[in-house]
Each structure stands twice: as structure tokens, then as C-alpha cells.
Design a protein around this motif. Structure first.
Motif, PDB file in Angstrom:
ATOM      1  N   ALA A  50       0.841  -1.196   0.000  1.00 41.63           N
ATOM      2  CA  ALA A  50       0.000   0.000   0.000  1.00 41.63           C
ATOM      3  C   ALA A  50       0.874   1.244   0.000  1.00 41.63           C
ATOM      4  O   ALA A  50       2.051   1.213   0.415  1.00 41.63           O
ATOM      5  N   GLU A  51       0.299   2.344  -0.503  1.00 41.05           N
ATOM      6  CA  GLU A  51       0.924   3.655  -0.445  1.00 41.05           C
ATOM      7  C   GLU A  51      -0.065   4.632   0.178  1.00 41.05           C
ATOM      8  O   GLU A  51      -1.238   4.664  -0.204  1.00 41.05           O
ATOM      9  N   VAL A  52       0.426   5.415   1.141  1.00 35.53           N
ATOM     10  CA  VAL A  52      -0.405   6.396   1.834  1.00 35.53           C
ATOM     11  C   VAL A  52       0.088   7.778   1.484  1.00 35.53           C
ATOM     12  O   VAL A  52       1.252   8.119   1.734  1.00 35.53           O
ATOM     13  N   ASP A  53      -0.795   8.577   0.863  1.00 37.27           N
ATOM     14  CA  ASP A  53      -0.477   9.962   0.539  1.00 37.27           C
ATOM     15  C   ASP A  53      -0.902  10.826   1.715  1.00 37.27           C
ATOM     16  O   ASP A  53      -2.096  10.989   1.992  1.00 37.27           O
ATOM     17  N   GLN A  54       0.092  11.401   2.448  1.00 35.58           N
ATOM     18  CA  GLN A  54      -0.215  12.176   3.635  1.00 35.58           C
ATOM     19  C   GLN A  54      -0.909  13.487   3.325  1.00 35.58           C
ATOM     20  O   GLN A  54      -1.577  14.050   4.187  1.00 35.58           O
ATOM     21  N   VAL A  55      -0.807  13.944   2.098  1.00 36.04           N
ATOM     22  CA  VAL A  55      -1.426  15.222   1.738  1.00 36.04           C
ATOM     23  C   VAL A  55      -2.899  15.024   1.395  1.00 36.04           C
ATOM     24  O   VAL A  55      -3.781  15.725   1.905  1.00 36.04           O
ATOM     25  N   SER A  56      -3.186  14.065   0.528  1.00 35.96           N
ATOM     26  CA  SER A  56      -4.564  13.859   0.065  1.00 35.96           C
ATOM     27  C   SER A  56      -5.331  12.841   0.905  1.00 35.96           C
ATOM     28  O   SER A  56      -6.535  12.646   0.697  1.00 35.96           O
ATOM     29  N   ASN A  57      -4.652  12.191   1.857  1.00 37.69           N
ATOM     30  CA  ASN A  57      -5.266  11.126   2.673  1.00 37.69           C
ATOM     31  C   ASN A  57      -5.799   9.987   1.819  1.00 37.69           C
ATOM     32  O   ASN A  57      -6.738   9.309   2.204  1.00 37.69           O
ATOM     33  N   GLN A  58      -5.204   9.783   0.650  1.00 37.44           N
ATOM     34  CA  GLN A  58      -5.609   8.703  -0.233  1.00 37.44           C
ATOM     35  C   GLN A  58      -4.686   7.509  -0.015  1.00 37.44           C
ATOM     36  O   GLN A  58      -3.460   7.646   0.036  1.00 37.44           O
ATOM     37  N   ILE A  59      -5.274   6.339   0.148  1.00 37.51           N
ATOM     38  CA  ILE A  59      -4.514   5.114   0.355  1.00 37.51           C
ATOM     39  C   ILE A  59      -4.711   4.222  -0.859  1.00 37.51           C
ATOM     40  O   ILE A  59      -5.859   3.876  -1.201  1.00 37.51           O
ATOM     41  N   THR A  60      -3.645   3.850  -1.516  1.00 37.67           N
ATOM     42  CA  THR A  60      -3.700   2.955  -2.671  1.00 37.67           C
ATOM     43  C   THR A  60      -3.126   1.612  -2.263  1.00 37.67           C
ATOM     44  O   THR A  60      -2.008   1.538  -1.758  1.00 37.67           O
ATOM     45  N   MET A  61      -3.898   0.545  -2.484  1.00 39.72           N
ATOM     46  CA  MET A  61      -3.497  -0.783  -2.055  1.00 39.72           C
ATOM     47  C   MET A  61      -3.454  -1.709  -3.265  1.00 39.72           C
ATOM     48  O   MET A  61      -4.303  -1.614  -4.159  1.00 39.72           O
ATOM     49  N   ASN A  62      -2.506  -2.614  -3.296  1.00 39.48           N
ATOM     50  CA  ASN A  62      -2.291  -3.487  -4.445  1.00 39.48           C
ATOM     51  C   ASN A  62      -2.109  -4.929  -3.987  1.00 39.48           C
ATOM     52  O   ASN A  62      -1.473  -5.201  -2.970  1.00 39.48           O
ATOM     53  N   GLY A  63      -2.698  -5.841  -4.784  1.00 39.36           N
ATOM     54  CA  GLY A  63      -2.473  -7.259  -4.602  1.00 39.36           C
ATOM     55  C   GLY A  63      -3.322  -7.901  -3.526  1.00 39.36           C
ATOM     56  O   GLY A  63      -3.282  -7.500  -2.367  1.00 39.36           O
ATOM     57  N   ASN A  64      -4.158  -8.889  -3.936  1.00 38.57           N
ATOM     58  CA  ASN A  64      -4.951  -9.689  -2.986  1.00 38.57           C
ATOM     59  C   ASN A  64      -5.759  -8.824  -2.027  1.00 38.57           C
ATOM     60  O   ASN A  64      -5.696  -8.980  -0.811  1.00 38.57           O
ATOM     61  N   ILE A  65      -6.516  -7.914  -2.617  1.00 37.09           N
ATOM     62  CA  ILE A  65      -7.348  -7.021  -1.802  1.00 37.09           C
ATOM     63  C   ILE A  65      -8.462  -7.818  -1.133  1.00 37.09           C
ATOM     64  O   ILE A  65      -9.109  -8.662  -1.754  1.00 37.09           O
ATOM     65  N   GLN A  66      -8.673  -7.534   0.124  1.00 35.94           N
ATOM     66  CA  GLN A  66      -9.788  -8.148   0.857  1.00 35.94           C
ATOM     67  C   GLN A  66     -10.399  -7.094   1.783  1.00 35.94           C
ATOM     68  O   GLN A  66      -9.724  -6.564   2.668  1.00 35.94           O
ATOM     69  N   TYR A  67     -11.689  -6.799   1.543  1.00 34.78           N
ATOM     70  CA  TYR A  67     -12.404  -5.849   2.386  1.00 34.78           C
ATOM     71  C   TYR A  67     -13.533  -6.596   3.098  1.00 34.78           C
ATOM     72  O   TYR A  67     -14.266  -7.372   2.479  1.00 34.78           O
ATOM     73  N   ARG A  68     -13.666  -6.355   4.394  1.00 35.80           N
ATOM     74  CA  ARG A  68     -14.713  -7.019   5.162  1.00 35.80           C
ATOM     75  C   ARG A  68     -15.448  -6.028   6.053  1.00 35.80           C
ATOM     76  O   ARG A  68     -14.848  -5.106   6.607  1.00 35.80           O
ATOM     77  N   GLU A  69     -16.723  -6.264   6.166  1.00 31.60           N
ATOM     78  CA  GLU A  69     -17.532  -5.730   7.248  1.00 31.60           C
ATOM     79  C   GLU A  69     -18.553  -6.813   7.571  1.00 31.60           C
ATOM     80  O   GLU A  69     -18.606  -7.844   6.890  1.00 31.60           O
ATOM     81  N   SER A  70     -19.330  -6.618   8.596  1.00 34.16           N
ATOM     82  CA  SER A  70     -20.254  -7.667   9.009  1.00 34.16           C
ATOM     83  C   SER A  70     -21.195  -8.060   7.869  1.00 34.16           C
ATOM     84  O   SER A  70     -21.933  -7.242   7.349  1.00 34.16           O
ATOM     85  N   GLY A  71     -21.133  -9.336   7.451  1.00 37.32           N
ATOM     86  CA  GLY A  71     -22.012  -9.855   6.412  1.00 37.32           C
ATOM     87  C   GLY A  71     -21.578  -9.571   5.003  1.00 37.32           C
ATOM     88  O   GLY A  71     -22.301  -9.912   4.067  1.00 37.32           O
ATOM     89  N   LEU A  72     -20.399  -8.979   4.776  1.00 33.84           N
ATOM     90  CA  LEU A  72     -19.970  -8.588   3.430  1.00 33.84           C
ATOM     91  C   LEU A  72     -18.481  -8.859   3.243  1.00 33.84           C
ATOM     92  O   LEU A  72     -17.666  -8.574   4.116  1.00 33.84           O
ATOM     93  N   LEU A  73     -18.144  -9.423   2.084  1.00 35.10           N
ATOM     94  CA  LEU A  73     -16.756  -9.632   1.680  1.00 35.10           C
ATOM     95  C   LEU A  73     -16.575  -9.106   0.269  1.00 35.10           C
ATOM     96  O   LEU A  73     -17.339  -9.454  -0.631  1.00 35.10           O
ATOM     97  N   LEU A  74     -15.574  -8.241   0.065  1.00 34.37           N
ATOM     98  CA  LEU A  74     -15.187  -7.750  -1.253  1.00 34.37           C
ATOM     99  C   LEU A  74     -13.739  -8.136  -1.493  1.00 34.37           C
ATOM    100  O   LEU A  74     -12.892  -7.983  -0.602  1.00 34.37           O
ATOM    101  N   ARG A  75     -13.422  -8.622  -2.706  1.00 36.81           N
ATOM    102  CA  ARG A  75     -12.050  -8.977  -3.052  1.00 36.81           C
ATOM    103  C   ARG A  75     -11.705  -8.386  -4.409  1.00 36.81           C
ATOM    104  O   ARG A  75     -12.579  -8.187  -5.249  1.00 36.81           O
ATOM    105  N   GLY A  76     -10.415  -8.117  -4.625  1.00 37.29           N
ATOM    106  CA  GLY A  76      -9.991  -7.576  -5.899  1.00 37.29           C
ATOM    107  C   GLY A  76      -8.490  -7.517  -6.009  1.00 37.29           C
ATOM    108  O   GLY A  76      -7.750  -7.988  -5.130  1.00 37.29           O
ATOM    109  N   SER A  77      -8.011  -6.907  -7.112  1.00 42.24           N
ATOM    110  CA  SER A  77      -6.565  -6.816  -7.343  1.00 42.24           C
ATOM    111  C   SER A  77      -5.999  -5.477  -6.906  1.00 42.24           C
ATOM    112  O   SER A  77      -4.811  -5.371  -6.627  1.00 42.24           O
TER     113      SER A  77
END
Length: 891
Positions: free
Chosen positions: A241-268
């Protein structure tokens, strides 16, 4: 992903302190021991740091928490000297109680961080040397507790599929899908989401963990290896991941996995804004666990209001590696706040073949209501031709809604059906209407009105059940998708009841519309009925009860003659007193009642009075004994019963049978105080009824079997009969009444009640039933009704799976006395984990008097989680167990 930052946020940063081997040469082996620090700083407070167990580098990195720096902000700025800052940090660590890193050893690589005024953070670096982090638990693994439960569960898979999941089979574990061990259902797996990765919902602190990191002051922070972000019930991970301290934008790469209760998102790849919380995941797939939804998308956008927007996406309830059906759309939005999804330019694909195009479609993703088209009904019959219905549901308000169903018959015209429902604190009500202008077959307008209401509050309750149709053949010709009465006499009833502890009063108006050739029942317009029951302790409990009834009876008399034309009013009062005595070995209940009635009649037959009074006393004694004997595996009872009845003889000629009929002859009927139902006739019986019954009980208290035999002995002739029957019953004994049932297993029950000739025990009337229900989706029922020279009717109904996917169901009725088949229905169903198809053939008699037959073929598709296409449910619901099966559709 609603990650947010405020001036009071908690910043957590993975700080890697890698120590050169030379500093440890004296105390350690030549292997380099790595230390991974995870530190949390509350604004204006001290750092809290975690370090893994150094004796076990693979241990959890949250094994200990220490205070590494005194309270207050770090003495760091962009112009600070790196060496002095490092010394300041290490000096504080030496003087404070911290993790043991060797005697007086100086860390040559460290991160120095502080929160800045904008809510971001600033860090300085001194010769960072990266090291691998502690071993992470596999992503997507199911909770160990659930695995243990599945191993120890005694429940079959059909009862609790989650506990029967085979967690060792990880072919689709990345999508939280696990096969069911020993499944006997069409669906062989279940979605199970892990419960160990999500932070608490109320924890607004942002945790960022990684194996290694590199920061440029005021620029980018690069994180490598098992990058994890946690905040407020949300989890996001990637390889880097890369975190831009100015724009507060976080870019993440490879085997993305997002979770919250009852939900799973995956991507590249993923991008998330730490302030707005919006997250974009590319080349993604998703799973909604509770609804068993999954799909893919070119891009998934997780909005800050919890909506999920997808581009070039698909949607299905089929399990992984099953593409039986899906909806592919250019734009798809899942809104968990409202519980529905919307798709534009959507194509329904079956086995990857496009079969239907929707410019716009809405579908539920939970049980919440939303306006939109329901799935259409399609059918065909010889009389009506092609039938097509397209319901539309209006979610008008939380307390009321409406469903409009245009229905086209190619041989009749357009029928509009509508159902309006309303719910409030008092009760619920529904208004149903149907209208067909100019039926091409009947050459007239057809209509239906139905009102259904049930309510209660405090001591008051009310009930309205009203159905009216334009003509007697409405249901035969048009059927109905509405929840209305379809019997031969349509109820038109309204009543209100006031209840107290010992008494109740009911005011009722009850009329009928008769839609066959039978005589119309009497209307009660109106009826006031008051009942009471009081118990008094006088050394022995004495029970006083009463019934008071005032009713006006009316009916259409145009085609009637004789006493059937009589209408009028009836006032009836019936007080009673009884003395129930109960013991463990038996009971004795003497009872005395008095029937007082007054009639004011119109259109009375010649020779009979218009005003009739009747006063009749009834005395009875009901008694019985209970004997028991214990066997090895059951307890048997022997229960003799003796019932004595004396009814005064009273001339009741000229009294109409307003609400009266003769009760069926049965075992229990021989112990009744009156052999008539209703209040117009009081039997003049002087009799003793003797009954013998025996029950067999298992050791757990359940009844295995019971059988009984009873007969009545008369001491006087019975002259009171229903109108039109002038015979006098002079028999000294009744026929035998026998009943028996047997339940050898909990899922099998056989019962029979029969009337046996008193002289030769020849069966005169019998009702035989068998019910076998080994499971919710396995039901077989058989019944046979016989009355000598009157009827001989059989019915069989069944639902039976031939395999987990294939089920056969049907219903067959046969009238042997008239050589007719009133109903014959056979259906075949194929069900997979995400769809079903049913084909049903039906033949039935529409008009009992004319014997007019019709036949139809139904085809029905059910896409689980989407809807139903086709018809036939009205006929299928008459199959025993079908409604319960559909309401609990987890097979």
C-alpha cells in the motif's frame, strides 16, 4: 470503507526496529532476531506499543502492551536532528518499563512520529532495516469455535448446515464457502464468515499494520507485506500500500480483501480515502453472506453511506463454481439501508445463455419491502387460453402497502386485481378487489370485493371477514391470486367482543353468499351472545355457567317452500351448574342445565304458532376410572367411562332449524349432552353411554397408541328430529362407535373412527387416515371416507424427494360412488442450490352439479433470491405439507 480521521483520532503505525547482528553478538546466536512494534498514540497521551514474544517469533504480535514514551506529544519536528531524536526516544525507553531488548542496547533504526495539526502524521526515519512480521493467520479461515462445534454436533445437516460445514475443504474458503458434510439437500454448502478480523463498531481508531514500511516526510508512506487497515467494524488488507499524507488517499495493491459484518469484497487493487471512507476495488468479486449472494464486477465502489455500486457486474445466489443463472448488468447498486438492489441494462442468463433483458430491475437483498414489479405468472388452460399476470407492489408507508395485478386472459379479457393492506396498533386489515369489464366468454362484467380485519386492544377485539363476487362461477372461471374465501358459502361477517375474567359478550352480524346450488344458510342479522363461567369453593368446587343468546335469522326465501321459508327471532337462555370432582384414579362430574327459548317467527307454516316457548331441563353425570399397569417399554391404561343423560321431552314442532344440525355419530358424540349442534333442538334422550378405552404410553410420556369402543343404551324413544324427518327412533341400543390410532414412530400416525352395526359389527361408516412425515420435505398422506350407500371417497397427497435435486409431488381424489375424479395433480420439481423448476399437470371438476372438467399444464421457475416465474401455486398449496415446506425453504 468509512475510515475517517479527526483531530482526536488514534494513530497506529507499524514501527519496525531491526537490530544489527553485531550488537547482539555477545548475547545471541548468529541469527538475527527481529522485533516488530505496533504502536498506538492517543492525541496528547502516551504511545502504547506491542511486541511479539521474542522467544517465539511466530507468536501473535499483540502478546504484550507497554508504555514506551511518557505522556505528551513526541519531541519531533521536521527540522529535528535525527540522531538526537533517536537518542531521546531510546533514552526514554531505557528509563521506562519496556520490553527487554538486551542490556543497555541502543536501537539503530526507529520511527519517530507525531500527529500534526491537520489530523495527519509526521515521521522521521533513522537507517530503517526491515524485517518480516510475525506469521499471520490465514485470511478467510473460519472460526475455530465453529469448527469444533461442527465436529461435536449431533444435529443432522438439514437442521444446522453451518455446524455441518466441512471446514477442512478449503477449495472456496477464500469466498467463505464451505461444503456441507453428508448433505441430503440440493444445496451442498454454506457461507460462513470469520468473526475474528473486524474491530468493534464503536472503535473509531485507525490501525495500520504491515511487515515493513518506508516514509518520506510530507509525501508517501510505502507499506509492504500483509498490509492491514482496521477501523469501526471494517477491515481492509493487501500485499502492499501507499499512503499519501497530503490527500489522505490510500492505494493498495495485490490480494485485496475488504470485510464488514455480512460482506466480503475482493480484488486486485483498491483505493480508499481516509477522510470520506469511500473505497474503490478493481477487478473484484463480492459475497453477501446472509442472503447467499455473490458476483463479480469490473469495479466495486463502497460508498460512505454503505451502498455498494458496481460496474459491469453480475449477481447470483448460486454457490461458487455454479453459473446456473446470473443477472449481468452495466450498473448494479446494492443498498443494505433499504434492503434492495437495482440493476440497469440487465440480462438474465441461464447457463450463460441470455434469456431475458431488463432495462431496469429491482430485487430484494433482505426481507425489507420496496416498490417494484414482482415476477409474472404464466399459465394456460383450455377454457381461458393463455394467462399472463404481472403484479406490481407499492410500498406506500411502513404501516400500509398495495399490490396491483393486471391479469390477461386471451379468451376473456383484462382482469385487474388489487390488494391493499394496513397495519396499526389495534390490528390489521386488508381490502381486496377484482374487476373484469366485459368477459368475452361470459358476456358480462365480473367483480370481487373482499375485506379482512382482525384487531384487539385491552378487553375489546373485533373481526371482519367479508367476500362478495359478481356471480357464482367467478372462482371457477377466473380463480384469484387474492387472499379471500373461496368456499361454497362466502362469509360476510363482522363481530366485536368484550371480554372480562369470567364473562364475555359478542355482537355479530353474519351473512353469506352461496355460490353453488345448495340452500343459502340463515343469516344472523344481528346476534348478541353473552357467556359466563364462575367457580365457587364450598368445600368442593361448584361451577356456575350461563349462555344468553338473542339472534335475528333471515334468508332469501324466493325458491324455498314449507318450513324452510320461516324466518324470525330467537331468545335463548341456558344456565348450568356442575360439581366436578377429580382424583388421580378417576373423575365424577354431575351437571344440570336448563334450556329456555322464545321464538317470534314470520312466514310460519300453516297450523303452527308464530310465537313458540320452550323450557327443557337436562341432567347428566359423567364418570370414569383410570387403571394402569407397567410393562417393560411402556405403560398401559384401562379407562372405563360411564355417562348418564336425562333430557326432558318437549314438543319442538314448528321450530325452524336456524343453526342446528345432527352431530356426526362418533365415540365422543355418545358422551354429549345433546345429539344436535346449535340451539334449536334439544334431544329427548334418556340413556346410559358405556365406553372402554385403553392407551399405551412410552416411558417419555408420549402416547404410542389408543383404542376405544362405546355404545349407548336408551330407556325411551327419541321423538325429536330435524325438520322434515318425522321418524321416531325406537332402538334400545345405538350402534357401536370405535376409534383407534397408532403412532409407532414420531413421524407416522394411523387413525380410524368407525360406526359398527350393533348386531353383526358390520362397518357402516368409516374414516381412515395415514400421515407419514419423516422430514419437512417428505410428506405422504392418505385418507378414505366411507358411508354405506352414500359415499366412497379416497385421497392421496404426497411430497417425496427422489434425490437431493428431484422431488415428485401430487394430489389425487377419487369418488368411487359416482365414478368421478374431482382432482388429479402431478408435479415434478428439480431444485439446485440457487434455482428450481416445477412442471405440473392438473385435471379437475369445476362444477360439481354439471361435472364440467378442465385441465391445465403449469410451468414454474424459481430463482432463489430473485423471484418466481410461472403459476400453479394455488393448486400445489392443497398438497398436504406444501405450505410448510415453502415457508421453511432450507432444503
Amino acid at each position: 470503507m468509512p475510515f475517517s480521521r479527526r483531530s482526536s483520532y488514534t494513530l497506529t503505525l507499524a514501527i519496525v526496529a531491526a537490530m544489527p547482528a553485531a550488537l547482539f553478538a555477545a548475547e545471541m546466536d548468529s541469527d538475527i532476531r527481529d522485533a516488530l512494534w505496533t504502536c498506538t498514540m492517543e492525541n496528547g497521551q502516551s504511545w502504547q506499543c506491542d511486541q511479539p514474544d521474542r522467544a517465539n517469533p511466530l507468536a501473535d504480535n499483540n502478546s504484550q502492551t507497554v508504555q514506551a514514551v511518557p505522556a505528551g506529544p513526541l519531541p519531533v519536528s521536521e527540522h529535528s536532528n535525527t540522531g538526537s531524536d533517536t537518542a531521546a526516544l531510546t533514552s526514554d525507553m531505557e528509563s521506562d518499563t519496556g520490553p527487554d531488548i538486551g542490556p543497555k542496547q541502543q536501537i539503530s533504526g526507529a520511527w519517530l512520529c507525531e500527529a500534526n495539526a491537520s489530523g495527519g502524521w509526521s515521521c522521521l526515519e533513522s537507517n530503517p532495516i526491515t524485517a518480516p512480521s510475525a506469521e499471520q493467520s490465514p485470511q478467510g479461515s473460519a472460526p475455530a469455535a465453529l469448527y469444533m462445534a461442527s465436529q461435536n454436533s449431533d444435529q443432522p445437516a438439514i437442521e444446522n448446515p453451518a455446524k455441518a460445514a466441512n471446514l477442512n475443504d478449503i477449495r472456496y474458503a477464500a469466498q467463505d464457502w464451505y461444503p456441507i458434510t453428508g448433505a441430503s439437500k440440493a444445496c451442498y454448502g454454506v457461507y460462513i464468515e470469520p468473526d475474528s478480523q473486524l474491530p468493534p463498531e464503536d472503535d473509531e481508531s485507525l490501525r495500520v499494520d504491515a511487515d515493513s514500511s518506508e516514509t518520506q516526510l510530507g509525501g508517501l508512506t510505502r507499506l509492504e507485506g500483509n498490509v492491514e487497515l482496521r477501523q469501526s467494524g471494517h477491515f481492509l488488507r493487501s500485499d502492499s500500500a501507499e499512503v499519501d499524507q497530503v490527500s489522505n488517499q490510500i492505494t493498495m495493491n495485490g490480494n485485496i480483501q475488504y470485510r464488514e459484518s455480512g460482506l466480503l469484497l475482493r480484488g486486485s487493487q483498491a483505493q480508499t480515502n481516509a477522510i470520506t471512507g469511500e473505497t474503490v476495488i478493481s477487478n473484484a468479486d463480492y459475497v453477501v453472506h446472509e442472503q447467499s449472494l455473490r458476483g463479480e464486477a469490473k469495479r466495486i465502489i463502497r460508498l460512505k453511506d454503505n451502498r455498494i455500486r458496481m460496474e459491469d457486474s453480475s449477481y447470483t445466489t448460486c454457490p461458487p463454481n455454479d453459473e446456473s443463472w446470473k443477472i449481468a448488468s452495466s450498473s448494479l447498486v446494492l443498498d443494505p439501508n433499504k434492503g434492495f438492489g437495482t440493476a440497469r441494462h440487465a440480462t438474465l442468463k441461464v447457463a450463460d445463455t441470455p434469456v431475458f433483458y431488463f432495462p431496469y430491475i429491482e430485487f430484494p437483498i433482505d426481507d425489507l419491502r420496496h416498490s417494484g414489479f414482482l415476477f409474472p405468472f404464466v399459465g394456460y388452460s383450455n377454457v381461458d387460453g393463455l394467462e399472463l399476470a404481472t403484479p406490481y407492489y407499492f410500498n406506500l408507508a411502513p404501516e400500509y402497502d398495495d399490490t396491483l395485478t393486471p391479469k390477461v386472459f386471451t379468451k376473456r379479457g383484462l382482469l385487474l386485481e388489487n390488494e391493499f393492506r394496513h397495519l396499526n396498533h389495534y390490528g390489521q386489515q386488508a381490502l381486496s378487489t377484482g374487476l373484469l369489464i366485459g368477459d368475452n366468454q361470459a358476456d358480462r362484467d365480473r367483480w370481487l370485493v373482499g375485506v379482512d380485519h382482525t384487531g384487539s386492544q385491552g378487553a375489546w377485539s373485533s373481526r371482519v371477514d367479508y367476500t362478495a363476487v359478481s356471480d357464482d362461477k367467478y372462482f371457477d372461471d377466473l380463480g384469484s391470486s387474492l387472499e379471500v374465501d373461496r368456499s361454497t358459502h362466502l362469509d360476510q361477517r363482522a363481530e366485536a367482543t368484550y371480554s372480562r375474567n369470567h364473562w364475555a359478550a359478542t355482537l355479530r352480524a353474519h351473512s353469506y353468499q352461496t355460490i353453488n346450488d345448495s340452500k343459502s344458510p340463515y343469516q344472523r342479522m344481528p346476534q348478541l351472545q353473552v357467556t359466563g363461567n364462575y367457580g365457587y369453593e364450598m368445600g368442593q368446587e361448584v361451577v356456575f355457567s350461563y349462555l344468553a343468546d338473542a339472534t335475528r335469522f333471515d334468508r332469501k326465501i324466493d325458491d324455498l317452500s314449507g318450513i324452510d321459508r320461516v324466518t324470525g327471532s330467537r331468545l335463548h337462555i341456558q344456565p348450568a351448574i356442575s360439581l366436578p370432582m377429580l382424583w388421580s384414579w378417576g373423575y365424577l362430574t354431575p351437571k344440570m342445565s336448563y334450556w329456555l327459548s322464545h321464538y317470534d317467527l314470520q312466514d310460519q307454516v300453516a297450523g303452527q304458532r308464530d310465537n313458540i316457548d320452550r323450557a327443557t331441563g337436562v341432567f347428566s353425570i359423567d364418570s370414569g376410572l383410570v387403571f394402569e399397569r407397567q410393562q417393560d417399554n411402556y405403560t398401559q391404561t384401562f379407562e372405563p367411562r360411564l355417562f348418564t343423560l336425562y333430557s326432558e321431552r318437549e314438543d319442538q314442532q314448528g321450530i325452524p332449524d336456524f343453526d342446528t344440525a345432527e352431530a356426526d355419530f362418533s365415540y365422543q358424540g355418545l358422551f354429549r349432552e345433546n345429539r344436535f349442534t346449535g340451539l334449536d333442538k334439544v334431544s329427548d334422550n334418556q340413556q346410559i353411554s358405556v365406553g372402554l378405552s385403553s392407551g399405551f404410553f412410552r416411558n417419555d410420556g408420549s402416547e404410542l397408541a389408543r383404542m376405544g369402543l362405546a355404545q349407548a343404551y336408551y330407556f325411551a324413544d327419541r321423538t325429536v328430529q330435524l325438520n322434515g324427518d318425522t321418524s321416531v327412533d325406537t332402538e334400545d341400543q345405538s350402534n357401536f362407535a370405535a376409534e383407534a390410532y397408532w403412532s409407532p414412530y414420531s413421524d407416522l400416525r394411523l387413525s380410524i373412527d368407525t360406526e359398527l352395526d350393533k348386531s353383526d359389527f358390520n362397518p357402516l361408516e368409516s374414516n381412515f387416515k395415514v400421515r407419514y412425515t419423516p422430514a419437512l420435505n417428505k410428506v405422504v398422506g392418505f385418507s378414505y371416507r366411507y358411508r354405506e350407500d352414500l359415499r366412497s371417497q379416497a385421497e392421496i397427497s404426497f411430497i417425496w424427494p427422489m434425490s437431493p435435486e428431484w422431488t415428485v409431488m401430487g394430489r389425487w381424489q377419487e369418488d368411487m360412488e359416482n365414478s368421478q375424479t374431482p382432482e388429479a395433480l402431478l408435479a415434478l420439481e428439480y431444485a439446485s442450490c440457487c434455482w428450481k423448476v416445477r412442471v405440473a399437470a392438473r385435471q379437475w371438476i369445476e362444477d360439481d352439479s354439471g361435472g364440467r372438467e378442465d385441465s391445465a399444464l403449469f410451468l414454474q421457475f424459481i430463482l432463489k433470491g430473485l423471484g418466481t416465474v410461472g403459476g400453479g401455486n394455488a393448486a400445489l398449496q392443497d398438497i398436504i405439507g406444501f405450505k410448510e415446506r415453502e415457508e421453511n425453504d432450507d432444503y
